[in-house]
Enzyme design. Sequence first.
Site, short mmCIF file in Angstrom:
data_model
loop_
_atom_site.label_atom_id
_atom_site.label_comp_id
_atom_site.label_asym_id
_atom_site.label_seq_id
_atom_site.Cartn_x
_atom_site.Cartn_y
_atom_site.Cartn_z
N ASP A 155 0.85 -1.19 0.00
CA ASP A 155 0.00 0.00 0.00
C ASP A 155 0.89 1.25 0.00
OD1 ASP A 155 -2.40 1.43 0.21
OD2 ASP A 155 -2.45 1.33 2.41
N ASP B 189 2.52 5.12 -5.31
CA ASP B 189 1.79 6.37 -5.11
C ASP B 189 2.69 7.54 -5.48
OD1 ASP B 189 0.38 8.55 -4.39
OD2 ASP B 189 0.03 7.97 -2.30
N GLU C 44 -1.70 6.28 -8.65
CA GLU C 44 -2.66 7.26 -8.10
C GLU C 44 -2.54 8.58 -8.82
OE1 GLU C 44 -3.34 7.51 -3.86
OE2 GLU C 44 -3.60 9.68 -3.92
N HIS D 248 -7.59 9.88 4.35
CA HIS D 248 -7.22 8.79 5.25
C HIS D 248 -7.57 9.16 6.70
CE1 HIS D 248 -4.26 7.63 1.95
NE2 HIS D 248 -5.05 6.60 2.09
N GLY D 249 -7.75 8.14 7.52
CA GLY D 249 -7.94 8.38 8.94
C GLY D 249 -9.40 8.53 9.35
N GLY E 55 -9.14 5.72 1.47
CA GLY E 55 -9.84 6.46 2.52
C GLY E 55 -11.30 6.09 2.61
N ASN F 249 -10.17 0.52 -0.16
CA ASN F 249 -9.20 0.45 0.93
C ASN F 249 -9.83 0.80 2.28
OD1 ASN F 249 -7.39 0.04 -1.13
ND2 ASN F 249 -5.87 1.46 -0.32
P1 13P Z 1 -9.08 4.63 5.78
O1 13P Z 1 -8.23 5.47 6.67
O2 13P Z 1 -10.33 5.35 5.41
O3 13P Z 1 -9.38 3.30 6.35
O4 13P Z 1 -8.28 4.40 4.42
C1 13P Z 1 -7.32 3.39 4.31
C2 13P Z 1 -6.52 3.51 3.05
O5 13P Z 1 -6.85 4.19 2.10
C3 13P Z 1 -5.28 2.71 3.01
O6 13P Z 1 -4.56 2.94 1.84
O1 G3H Z 2 -2.79 4.64 3.87
C1 G3H Z 2 -3.07 4.56 5.04
C2 G3H Z 2 -3.29 3.27 5.73
O2 G3H Z 2 -4.30 3.47 6.69
C3 G3H Z 2 -2.03 2.77 6.35
O3 G3H Z 2 -1.67 3.57 7.42
O4 G3H Z 2 0.74 4.16 7.08
O5 G3H Z 2 -0.36 4.28 9.35
O6 G3H Z 2 0.14 2.06 8.28
P1 G3H Z 2 -0.19 3.51 8.06
ZN ZN Z 3 -4.71 4.88 1.02
#
Ligand code: 13P
Ligand code: G3H
Ligand code: ZN
Length: 349
Positions: free
Chosen positions: A83, A105, A142, A189-190, A224, A266
Amino acid sequence: MPLVSMRQLLDEAAKGGYGVGAFNVNDMEQIQAIMGAAKETKSPVIIQASRGARQFAQDKYLFHLILAAAELNPEIPIAMHQDHGNSFETCKSAIDLGYTSVMMDGSLKEDGKTPASFEENVAVTKRVVDFAHERGVTVEGEIGVLGGVEDGHGAGGTGLEHVTDPDQAVEFAELTGVDALAIAIGTSHGAYKFSKKPDGSVLKMDVLIAIHKRLPNTHLVMHGSSSVPKDLQDVINQYGGKLKETWGVPVEEIQLGIRNGVRKINVDTDNRLAMTGAIRKVLWETPEKFDPRDYMKPAREAMQKVVAQRMTQFGQAGHAGDYQAVSIVEIAKGYKSGALSTQPLVAAK
Ligand code: 13P
Ligand code: G3H
Ligand code: ZN
């Protein structure tokens, strides 16, 4: 079943008209939760590891845990995905290890914070595509930039500051030859995505639909995509947590995306919330406990419940037995002959 190519898994999803959740993992319990849910719902799965996860768990531990998942569940197709790779070297190291799919990315520079130029993004993504396809490995790129920051990765902002331009998406896909394309339509994200429930006018579903019409053979990816359900927030706050009120991406919006070319979705935050809530509950209600199994077991069960629910909502449930794995060597031949650059492995509906 050996680990499968993500390209095969997404081509099959396109054929069946469903989406596949890509769930982030950092440890054994999260891998077990995903496999428990996949078994329960008979779903193909994408297990993904961020750079942070690879560092936290150490590459070899995480890789072998996922191999154990494949060995123990031969009936479940599993794609193993990097990822948010931030550079050619990150993607190469995942491929060298045995990942069957990587995300380059290039929407951000290598620092994982600063938006990159279109030309920089094309150059680094194309380099990864050439290296990966020679080895039968799938590539997700991306275009456009998501909001938020996770583990130091992300440009910040609301998610609506760098929405993908459909013309650029088409040019990017043609210049790079990516198998899957993450687009920015207003998600972040988050946990803190929206301060009220987003309706169709907040998320740019029209942009997504326009891109799919012009790139019908490129699998679209929604990052996200946690829904940040209120009940999961409530458990955390009930047992001493301090989450502020927040909204995620409604599942109905994701389902609209799936009807319009979204094949990979995701999800990380929802699983983090579920596990944390379960751990907090045990430690709050029985403060005398100190055996990690007493709280990791409920945490794993809470995550499995969320993952199984998403697998059903995304439509991947029931599709694990639809196909046999095509070997990575065969897939590499398909890329080399050009067959896979224009044609899906299986015809979409
Ligand atoms: P979330 O933070 O919405 O779960 O998104 C995860 C994500 O996009 C990981 O690449
Ligand atoms: O892209 C975001 C995913 O939630 C992974 O998060 O980089 O904190 O492991 P992380
Ligand atoms: Zn992501």
